[in-house]
Structure formats: structure tokens, C-alpha cells
Motif scaffolding. Sequence first.
Motif, PDB file in Angstrom:
ATOM      1  N   GLU A  13      52.966  45.567  33.155  1.00 42.87           N
ATOM      2  CA  GLU A  13      53.543  44.236  32.954  1.00 42.87           C
ATOM      3  C   GLU A  13      53.696  44.059  31.451  1.00 42.87           C
ATOM      4  OE1 GLU A  13      55.417  40.947  33.951  1.00 42.87           O
ATOM      5  OE2 GLU A  13      54.513  42.197  35.483  1.00 42.87           O
ATOM      6  N   VAL A  23      48.894  41.523  28.141  1.00 40.15           N
ATOM      7  CA  VAL A  23      49.228  40.555  29.179  1.00 40.15           C
ATOM      8  C   VAL A  23      48.014  40.367  30.075  1.00 40.15           C
ATOM      9  CG1 VAL A  23      50.698  40.189  31.196  1.00 40.15           C
ATOM     10  CG2 VAL A  23      51.658  41.148  29.111  1.00 40.15           C
ATOM     11  N   ARG A  24      47.809  39.144  30.538  1.00 43.85           N
ATOM     12  CA  ARG A  24      46.708  38.863  31.464  1.00 43.85           C
ATOM     13  C   ARG A  24      47.243  38.064  32.639  1.00 43.85           C
ATOM     14  NH1 ARG A  24      44.833  33.622  31.163  1.00 43.85           N
ATOM     15  NH2 ARG A  24      45.664  32.402  29.447  1.00 43.85           N
ATOM     16  N   VAL A  25      46.493  38.065  33.713  1.00 47.74           N
ATOM     17  CA  VAL A  25      46.810  37.252  34.881  1.00 47.74           C
ATOM     18  C   VAL A  25      46.110  35.915  34.700  1.00 47.74           C
ATOM     19  CG1 VAL A  25      46.536  37.023  37.372  1.00 47.74           C
ATOM     20  CG2 VAL A  25      47.073  39.245  36.373  1.00 47.74           C
ATOM     21  N   PHE A  50      51.495  35.241  34.875  1.00 45.65           N
ATOM     22  CA  PHE A  50      51.049  36.075  33.767  1.00 45.65           C
ATOM     23  C   PHE A  50      51.119  35.277  32.476  1.00 45.65           C
ATOM     24  CE2 PHE A  50      52.766  39.033  36.893  1.00 45.65           C
ATOM     25  CZ  PHE A  50      51.755  39.969  36.981  1.00 45.65           C
ATOM     26  N   ASN A  60      56.105  34.123  35.756  1.00 48.70           N
ATOM     27  CA  ASN A  60      55.658  34.623  37.064  1.00 48.70           C
ATOM     28  C   ASN A  60      56.753  35.413  37.713  1.00 48.70           C
ATOM     29  OD1 ASN A  60      57.268  32.435  37.538  1.00 48.70           O
ATOM     30  ND2 ASN A  60      55.798  31.325  38.741  1.00 48.70           N
TER      31      ASN A  60
END
Length: 60
Positions: A13, A23-25, A50, A60
Motif C-alpha cells: 500500500e 502507511v498504516r491502517v 489507510f 480507503n
Amino acid sequence: MVRTWEDGTVAVEVCPICSSLQVRVVEPEWFVVELERAELRAPAVFEVEFACRDCGSHWN
């Protein structure tokens, strides 16, 4: 965000704004689930959001 599974599958991602891999969720807010039995049988659809750690954008 780069994720590798045991079978060799790789998912990447990338931030659409700055092209960063940092990047993180985004974790969903706490919620209460109140479902009837029939609703539990229906397929669930979850939208993943994200966020970029470098530039702060969300998608998203």
C-alpha cells in the motif's frame, strides 16, 4: 505498508499523495454490535481506511 504471507503473496500500500510506504491502517472507533441472528449469516463488508505517516493523508 508491505505485507508478505507465507505462500509468497506480497501486498503493498503506497500513499497516493506522496508515494510513501509509511502507511498504516486506521483503527475503527469503538462500537457496539447489536445484530439479529439473520444478520450474522449475511456476508460482512468492511471498509479499510489507510493513513500516511509522512504526509498525514487518509484514504480507503
